[in-house]
Structures are given as structure tokens and as C-alpha cells.
Design a protein around this motif. Structure first.
Motif, PDB file in Angstrom:
ATOM      1  N   TYR A  98       0.847  -1.204  -0.117  1.00 55.00           N
ATOM      2  CA  TYR A  98      -0.068   0.035   0.091  1.00 55.00           C
ATOM      3  C   TYR A  98       0.823   1.218   0.006  1.00 55.00           C
ATOM      4  N   THR A 100       1.242   5.510   1.134  1.00 53.43           N
ATOM      5  CA  THR A 100       0.452   6.536   2.106  1.00 53.43           C
ATOM      6  C   THR A 100       1.235   7.661   1.749  1.00 53.43           C
ATOM      7  N   SER A 112      -4.254   6.346   2.901  1.00 49.63           N
ATOM      8  CA  SER A 112      -3.616   5.202   2.350  1.00 49.63           C
ATOM      9  C   SER A 112      -4.204   4.854   1.182  1.00 49.63           C
ATOM     10  N   ASN A 189       0.323   4.338   8.964  1.00 48.28           N
ATOM     11  CA  ASN A 189      -0.910   3.875   8.670  1.00 48.28           C
ATOM     12  C   ASN A 189      -2.126   4.299   9.545  1.00 48.28           C
TER      13      ASN A 189
END
Length: 327
Positions: A98, A100, A112, A189
Motif C-alpha cells: 500500500y 501512504t 493510504s 498507517n
């Protein structure tokens, strides 16, 4: 002759200014990218060139790719720049886990972004639990952020523990392997949420997103975030509160998502006031649905800017919660 020379000059300039800004892969295939085009090394390989990326070169609001092709992924919003940096978390098994956008001044995540597929949603490993006997911590600091620019302690210890660590990229969305699961617990996160909100309506939204991914498409493109920037909506500040240590408490949280199937694009957003819903376990989520266009006006974030312009313009006006299984 002068007119011909001028015409050739204009044509040459036009082609050079419209050419893509370099889409070659990162020269170091095992690097994870962090802020302002810097690099930090982690284990991991880049995804296949077409997985999550746009091959369209005719955008006028897409992210500049340069030497970082991940900026062109379809789930990634327009990059803010300035005091913000982009953290690209990669894993050895499939590349980008992922991404961010982290603000160095606010010391918090703006969003995110990640994708959901059936492979990524496999429950192959349990939820990460730190083994304190081995010196592990439940919410580790992000190795992609210089220590001087992140919290030197866990902010949950402040304000009498009034807030939970609220995942943006959920841990339940990354149970496919240990490395993916562990990375979702990075402090970068996390966004501070009221406990009942986090375990209640926000968890219900997370579940609805996973259900949409499994029901409607092969790949769902998702962005989740909180309002950490100055501004107002509906008579309220976007920032609910700032702790004495400077930690920003967002008032509003959101989810933006889209998928494409048979050449058509479908999108929706969810917008929720965590103060008004601080004790809510609401399961009727359609009331929080808005269009991507509406979300962009409220947050100032340009979502899904890497989607081809015509499709982006159409899908961002959509808001049909029933079509997404929301009631």
C-alpha cells in the motif's frame, strides 16, 4: 520560409512537452520509495508493469511519474507535494502493499491507497500480535520516515488513551502473508479514532469494502483517509482537535473506491463524522455515500487522477449505494 520554421518549432515543442515523464522502472528493484523522490531500501520486488498501473498517456491531471512508476498507479490520488512525502510499502511476494501520503508538519497520514483482489484477501496468516518477549511492538515506527520527522513515542499514551490506533489500510485486508500484515501496523498507517467508532461503524465500512471487492470485480481500487488539513465542512472544522503534543485528530474520515469491468468504471465514496458517530455501530452505510466529486470538494484531494480523463469525469459523478450493496 520563416513561417515554415516557426511551424516546425511549435510542432517540435508540442511533442516534447506532451511526452510521458519517464515510465521506466525503479533502477533498484528492491527499493521502497519515500518522500520527495528519496529512496529507502526494504525487501520486495516491484509489481508487474501492468498490475495497478495506467497505460494512458493523455491525462492532464495525472501524477508525474519520473523514475517512480508507482505514482501512476490507478488507486493513487494526486500528490500534494510541499511538506508531504509518499511512502511506498513493498513486500517480497507481490511488490506494492500500500502507499501512504504522510505530512511531515502534521506528523500524520493524509491517506493510504491500495488495491483489493481475491488473492490479497486470503486469510493465510493471523492478525499481527507483537511478541514483547522478543522486543516487538504492536505499532512500529515506519522505517521509510526519518526519525526526526515522526513521533518518538506512541501517541496513544497521550490524552489518557482516549483514541484508538485506527487503520487506514486495514489489517484484515492484508492477511495474505506475514510481511503484508505487519506493514499495516506501521504508525504511519494509523489515524486517531474514538474506540467505539473504530471498532463499530468504521469496521463495518471496512467489511463493506471487502464485500464489494469479492462480489463485483477482480480488482478494487481504494483510498482511505482522515481530514488533517485546515478547512471547514458543514460549519465544523475538518480537524476536530489537536492534542498538546500537536497530534491532529481528524473530524471526518472517508473511503473512496472504484472498479472497472467490461470497459466501464464504477465509483463511490463514504464520508463520516467520527465525532457525531463516536459511539456508533451503524450498519446502514448508504447514508454516508457521496460521489467522488463531492469528496474532492470537501477534502481538497484529487482522487483517481491517473484514470483516463473521460472515464474519471464520468465515474466521479456517480453515487449509487444500492449498486454497491449498501443499505
Amino acid at each position: 520560409m520563416k513561417k515554415l520554421f516557426l511551424l516546425l518549432t511549435i510542432v517540435t515543442f508540442s511533442f516534447s512537452s506532451c511526452s510521458p515523464g519517464g515510465s521506466s522502472p525503479d533502477p533498484n528493484p528492491n527499493s521502497s520509495t519515500t518522500g520527495n523522490n528519496g529512496h529507502s531500501d526494504t525487501e520486495g520486488n516491484p509489481p508487474t508493469p501492468t498490475d495497478g498501473y495506467t497505460d494512458d498517456t493523455k491525462h492532464n491531471n495525472s501524477n508525474p511519474i519520473g523514475t517512480i512508476p508507482e505514482y501512476g498507479r490507478l488507486e493513487v490520488p494526486a500528490l500534494r507535494g510541499g511538506t508531504s512525502r509518499v511512502l511506498i510499502h513493498k513486500v517480497a511476494s507481490y511488490g506494492v502493499n500500500y502507499m501512504t501520503e504522510w505530512d511531515d508538519v502534521q506528523k500524520g497520514p493524509r491517506w493510504s491507497a491500495y488495491i483489493l483482489t481475491s488473492a490479497l484477501m486470503q486469510n493465510s496468516v493471523p492478525r499481527y500480535t507483537a511478541d514483547k518477549r522478543r522486543g516487538e511492538v504492536q505499532y512500529p515506527f515506519d522505517p521509510l520516515i526519518p526519525s526526526s520527522l515522526q513521533w518518538d513515542y506512541d501517541w496513544l499514551t497521550d490524552d489518557n488513551g482516549s483514541y484508538d490506533h485506527g487503520h487506514l489500510c486495514p489489517s484484515a485486508d492484508r492477511r495474505c502473508d506475514k510481511e503484508s500484515q505487519f506493514q499495516t501496523f506501521y504508525m504511519s498507517n494509523m489515524s486517531p479514532m474514538f474506540g467505539p467508532f473504530n471498532s463499530g461503524v468504521w469496521a463495518n465500512i471496512e467489511g463493506a469494502v471487502r464485500k464489494a471487492a469479492s462480489r463485483y470485480c477482480d480488482t478494487l481500487y481504494v483510498v482511505k483517509g482522515g481530514t488533517i488539513d485546515a478547512g471547514t465542512y458543514g460549519g465544523y472544522n475538518l480537524i476536530y482537535h489537536k492534542l498538546h503534543n500537536g497530534l491532529v485528530i481528524p473530524r471526518y474520515f472517508y473511503t473512496a473506491m472504484f472498479y472497472r469491468i467490461r470497459g466501464k468504471y464504477y465509483a463511490i465514496a463514504l464520508w463520516i463524522d467520527q465525532f457525531a458517530c463516536r459511539n456508533s455501530n451503524e450498519r446502514n452505510l448508504a447514508q454516508f455515500a457521496i460521489s467522488i466529486d463531492q469528496l474532492e470538494k470537501r477534502t481538497g484531494v484529487d482522487f483517481f487522477c491517473n484514470v483516463p480523463n473521460a472515464e474519471e469525469a464520468k465515474m466521479e459523478t456517480l453515487c449509487d449505494p444500492i449498486a454497491w450493496g449498501l443499505r
